[in-house]
Every structure is written in C-alpha cells, then in structure tokens.
Design a protein around this motif. Structure first.
Motif, PDB file in Angstrom:
ATOM      1  N   ALA A 193      -4.003 -50.867  26.212  1.00 48.55           N
ATOM      2  CA  ALA A 193      -3.029 -51.362  25.231  1.00 48.55           C
ATOM      3  C   ALA A 193      -2.476 -50.196  24.415  1.00 48.55           C
ATOM      4  CB  ALA A 193      -3.690 -52.393  24.310  1.00 48.55           C
ATOM      5  N   ALA A 194      -3.356 -49.286  24.020  1.00 52.12           N
ATOM      6  CA  ALA A 194      -2.943 -48.185  23.142  1.00 52.12           C
ATOM      7  C   ALA A 194      -1.997 -47.228  23.844  1.00 52.12           C
ATOM      8  CB  ALA A 194      -4.176 -47.434  22.646  1.00 52.12           C
ATOM      9  N   THR A 195      -2.132 -47.103  25.162  1.00 55.47           N
ATOM     10  CA  THR A 195      -1.282 -46.136  25.853  1.00 55.47           C
ATOM     11  C   THR A 195      -0.051 -46.807  26.471  1.00 55.47           C
ATOM     12  OG1 THR A 195      -2.790 -46.395  27.723  1.00 55.47           O
ATOM     13  CG2 THR A 195      -3.091 -44.443  26.341  1.00 55.47           C
ATOM     14  N   GLY A 196       0.221 -48.035  26.074  1.00 54.66           N
ATOM     15  CA  GLY A 196       1.458 -48.695  26.495  1.00 54.66           C
ATOM     16  C   GLY A 196       1.485 -49.111  27.957  1.00 54.66           C
ATOM     17  N   VAL A 197       0.321 -49.208  28.574  1.00 52.79           N
ATOM     18  CA  VAL A 197       0.263 -49.547  30.001  1.00 52.79           C
ATOM     19  C   VAL A 197       0.864 -50.933  30.289  1.00 52.79           C
ATOM     20  CG1 VAL A 197      -1.363 -50.036  31.887  1.00 52.79           C
ATOM     21  CG2 VAL A 197      -1.729 -48.071  30.405  1.00 52.79           C
ATOM     22  N   PHE A 198       0.774 -51.838  29.307  1.00 47.31           N
ATOM     23  CA  PHE A 198       1.225 -53.220  29.567  1.00 47.31           C
ATOM     24  C   PHE A 198       2.744 -53.392  29.500  1.00 47.31           C
ATOM     25  CE2 PHE A 198      -2.936 -54.401  27.219  1.00 47.31           C
ATOM     26  CZ  PHE A 198      -3.685 -54.156  28.359  1.00 47.31           C
ATOM     27  N   ALA A 199       3.466 -52.384  28.988  1.00 47.18           N
ATOM     28  CA  ALA A 199       4.900 -52.574  28.718  1.00 47.18           C
ATOM     29  C   ALA A 199       5.658 -53.052  29.961  1.00 47.18           C
ATOM     30  CB  ALA A 199       5.498 -51.270  28.203  1.00 47.18           C
ATOM     31  N   GLY A 200       6.348 -54.178  29.808  1.00 47.52           N
ATOM     32  CA  GLY A 200       7.210 -54.702  30.857  1.00 47.52           C
ATOM     33  C   GLY A 200       6.498 -55.145  32.131  1.00 47.52           C
ATOM     34  N   MET A 201       5.191 -55.375  32.037  1.00 48.22           N
ATOM     35  CA  MET A 201       4.439 -55.703  33.245  1.00 48.22           C
ATOM     36  C   MET A 201       4.658 -57.151  33.700  1.00 48.22           C
ATOM     37  SD  MET A 201       0.705 -54.057  33.653  1.00 48.22           S
ATOM     38  CE  MET A 201      -0.114 -55.221  32.690  1.00 48.22           C
ATOM     39  N   ASN A 202       4.788 -57.360  35.022  1.00 44.97           N
ATOM     40  CA  ASN A 202       4.862 -58.741  35.518  1.00 44.97           C
ATOM     41  C   ASN A 202       3.476 -59.185  36.007  1.00 44.97           C
ATOM     42  OD1 ASN A 202       4.425 -57.784  38.117  1.00 44.97           O
ATOM     43  ND2 ASN A 202       6.620 -57.610  38.566  1.00 44.97           N
ATOM     44  N   GLY A 203       3.413 -60.437  36.488  1.00 41.86           N
ATOM     45  CA  GLY A 203       2.113 -61.004  36.875  1.00 41.86           C
ATOM     46  C   GLY A 203       1.423 -60.184  37.968  1.00 41.86           C
ATOM     47  N   ASP A 204       2.196 -59.739  38.952  1.00 43.09           N
ATOM     48  CA  ASP A 204       1.592 -58.980  40.057  1.00 43.09           C
ATOM     49  C   ASP A 204       1.020 -57.660  39.569  1.00 43.09           C
ATOM     50  OD1 ASP A 204       2.212 -60.938  41.799  1.00 43.09           O
ATOM     51  OD2 ASP A 204       4.071 -59.996  42.533  1.00 43.09           O
TER      52      ASP A 204
END
Ligand code: PFF
Length: 459
Positions: free
Chosen positions: A124-135
């Motif tokens: 979360a802190a390194t922005g890994v989730f940004a704009g991620m879809n389900g796959d």
C-alpha cells in the motif's frame, strides 16, 4: 496486584475488555469470516453463524472466562486446581491441554497470514495497488503466496513482534495500544463499508449476504459456522481462560462476554459489507478462499483518490488486530511454562515462539512447494487438504468444538449449580438458569449432533 499464582491482574475492566476484544477481533473477522461465508452459501452461513454464536459460542465464552478466573492460572494449571478442588476425574485436564496445544498450532499458521497483512502495508505504501484490476490483484496475491522466502520473512517479523510483546508482559504496552487501535480499526472498517455502498455490486452483495436460502444449509455449513464462531470469539483454546485468570473477582463476566461477542460479530459483518460489494463489482469469485480479502480490498484502494493512506491505515490496523490476537495465542503456553520451569518469561516466550515459528513453515509451504501435497489423502474429510488446510480445519472444526463441549459439560454437570452461580456472582440473576440450560444441554447437544451429521452426511 498479583493473583494467587503470581500472574498479573488487569489494571481495569476496560483493559480486560480491550485485551479480550483484541483477542477476538483479528484475522478471523476480516480475513476468515468473509471467505468462509463466501464459500458456504453467503446468507445461509451468516444466519447460522449468528444463531450458533448466541446458543453455543457465547455461553461457552462465559464458561471459559469463568473457569480461568476460578483457577487463576494457566489453563493447564487452572484445570488441575479445579479438578482437585471439586474432586473431578483427572481426565478433565484434557480441557487445559487440548486448548493449549491447539493455541500453539493456530499460532503457527496465524503468524503466516498475519505476515501477509504486514507485507500488504508495504504494498500500500509503495503505491502498488494504483489502478489495479481484479486480475492484477489476484496475480499480486498469487505471486506472494508462491514465494516461500518472502512468506517466511514476514512470518518471522510477525512472530518476533508477538514474542516481544508477550515477553514484556501484556500489561503496559498492549493494554495501552489496544485502547486506541481497536476503536480506530472499527472506524476505518466502517468507512470502507460506507465506500462499498457506493459501488455497483452493493445490491448483489446484500442479497448474497442476507438472502437466506434454506436449501444452502448443510451439516457442513453448520459445522463451519460453529467452528468460525469459536475461532472468532477465541473460545476453547485457553486464550480467554488465561485472560480470565487475570480478571478481578468483582467484575461481571457475563456482561463482559456479551460485549466481546457483540463487538466481534459487528466487526465480522462490517468486514463482509466492506468486501462483498467489491467482489461483485469486479467480477471476483466469492467462494475463492483464503485470498478473498487480500485480493478485493487492494482494488478499492487502487481506485480511491486517497487510496495510499487508507490502504496503509487498513493493513496496519489489520496487522495490529492480528497481533492482539496472536499474543493471546502465545500467552496460554507461556503462562503454563512460567509455572512449570524456572527460566525467565523472556526466554520462555522466545523458545515457545520459536517452536511455533518452525511449525509455521508447513503453512508457508502449503501455498507453494507443498500446495499439491495432501498428507491425509486417505482420510475422507481431509483428502484434498494441505497442511495449512488440515491445521485450520482441525483446530477450528474439531479441537475447538471438542474442548468447548468439554468446558460446557464440566461447568454444567461436574461443578454444582451453587458453586458456579457464586463464582459468577449470579446467585439471584434471572439469566443464570437460562445460561446453565444452554451449557448443560444446548451447547453440548448442538456440537455432538453436528459432528455426527458431518460424519454421516459428509459434504
Ligand atoms: N479470534 C481470533 C480471530 O478472530 O482472528 C483468532 C484467535 C485468537 C482464535 C485466540 C483463538 C484464540 F485463542
């Protein structure tokens, strides 16, 4: 103040409540409850879950805290004292032993999953989730579980923190931390549930969670619900018994237990409301299993404007909720070892934590190298289960209900009504006969019949 056995006493009722709610609220509510509900028919599971909490897990929670306070020691020693004080058979010591060993096993896998939560803070802190879809979210989780070295690293960190807190004594650090962090977790979860109401899948999620289709209720649904009720309320592994040993004589056990059960169940339902709308919005599979929370929530965090902050906050608090539970899993064994050996609490906590850490490797490998290995393949119910599945299933669905059953029978049939009423401070309470009826008949018969039904009608 010290209890008779040399163990500490909680500094206040509030401290006990926070520690006990800290034990109850954990991965079981936010990670395990939604995926079990998803895999067991949604609404049917949730209805049965609530009913079994009221009729079985809550009455046994009262019993367990009471047995702890009467014995004022580790579960093993408390049972020994109660057995000799009331002239009961030595066989009842299985309550103390079964719970303590069960807690040790749960700790071993709990720490691995707790490690996922801590690792997700760094995502979360390194922005890994940004704009991620389900796959992509699914792939992120699959990559983590496929990588034993990373799993071991976070498992090690989680266990080290658990050991550190238990080694230092539960009072100062943990009492102070849970008082702030538990309410914060609740607020955050509430915020996420409110966000989930704005997503397209909200309606479908509500139907999934609250449409009770009776044809979805099988014996295995009821067993899973009972097992989850025990797991979620931390019942029957000696954790609440140990915490109960540190409760002052003047405090009301029954009202504390009701508060613990209400807080715990609200958090579980709230977690479902936060998670299922996202499952349906992003076309994920509600029955997908242990990855559910770790796959769905990152998608939401990746979409939100302030997703990084909320993501960090959520996974930090999930980690904290997990730690406040894991310390209660380590405490019963450490309390017993303190009574038995002359080594310091620090050394004992490290030794026991090390043992649980090693055992945790079997859970780590269940998600990768040993994912296709089913050690009990010849045994009906266990045939397609990995080590992790076996530990999880056996502790929640077999050990906890059995120990809970024995606790109910011990307090309901071995101890006399007068002794128990006095110990509870409930000689004149109107609810007392009702509680006693639940632990004498409803809880034991409920657990037995569901065991039998599962053996006779598997699946
Ligand atoms: N109640 C914890 C949870 O829901 O995550 C797990 C747990 C803690 C189970 C302590 C049992 C226990 F003795």
């Amino acid at each position: 103040m010290q209890a008779v056995s040399g163990h500490a006493i909680w500094s206040s009722r509030f401290a006990f409540l926070m520690a006990a709610i800290g034990s109850a609220v954990g991965l079981g509510n936010i990670w395990r409850f939604p995926y079990l509900a998803g895999a067991n028919g949604g609404g049917a599971f949730i209805l049965v879950y609530i009913l079994t909490i009221i009729a079985i897990a809550l009455p046994i929670l009262i019993t367990e805290i009471l047995l702890g306070r009467m014995g004022k020691a580790s579960p093993i020693m408390s049972m020994r004292r109660l057995i000799s004080a009331h002239g009961a058979s030595g066989l009842w010591s299985i309550i103390g032993w079964g719970g303590t060993v069960g807690a040790f096993f749960v700790l071993s896998f709990y720490s691995v999953i707790g490690g996922w939560a801590i690792h997700y803070v760094t995502y979360a802190a390194t922005g890994v989730f940004a704009g991620m879809n389900g796959d992509q979210a699914g792939a992120l989780f699959a990559d983590l579980t496929a990588d034993p070295a990373t799993l071991i690293a976070w498992h090690t960190i989680f266990m080290a923190v658990t050991v550190f807190i238990v080694a230092g004594g539960v009072k100062a650090g943990i009492e102070r931390a849970v008082v702030i962090l538990m309410p914060l977790l609740f607020l955050l979860l509430l915020g996420m549930a409110i966000y989930a109401t704005t997503t397209a899948g909200f309606g479908e999620a509500l139907r999934f969670m609250f449409d009770f289709r009776f044809q979805d209720i099988h014996p295995s649904t009821v067993l899973a619900a009972i097992g989850q009720g025990f797991f979620s309320l931390s019942v029957a592994l000696g954790a609440m018994m140990t915490y109960g040993a540190y409760v002052d004589e003047k405090e009301s056990i029954s009202s504390s237990a009701i508060i613990i059960a209400i807080a715990d169940t609200s958090v579980a339902i709230l977690a479902g409301i936060a998670i299922f709308p996202l499952v349906f919005t992003y076309g994920l599979e509600p029955g997908s299993g242990p990855g559910l929370t770790f796959v769905t929530l990152p998608i939401a965090f990746g979409t939100l404007g302030s997703g990084i902050i909320v993501g960090i906050a959520f996974f930090t608090l999930l980690s904290v909720a997990a730690i406040t539970s894991s310390i209660s899993l380590l405490e019963p064994t450490v309390a017993w070892a303190e009574e038995k050996f002359t080594l310091s609490r620090v050394k004992l906590s490290i030794l026991i934590g090390f043992g649980a850490w090693l055992l945790g490797f079997l859970t780590v490998f269940s998600f990768n190298h040993l994912a296709g290995f089913h050690p009990l393949a010849g045994l009906g119910l266990m045939k397609d289960k990995t080590f992790f599945d076996i530990f999880d299933f056996t502790t929640s669905n077999i050990v906890m209900p059995s120990v809970g059953f024995l606790m109910a029978v011990f307090a309901g049939w071995v101890l006399s009504s007068g002794v128990v009423a006095k110990a509870l401070g409930a000689e004149k309470a109107v609810w007392f006969p009702f509680w006693r009826f639940l632990i004498r008949y409803v809880a034991p018969l409920g657990v037995i019949s569901i065991f039998v039904a599962n053996v006779l009608l598997p699946g």
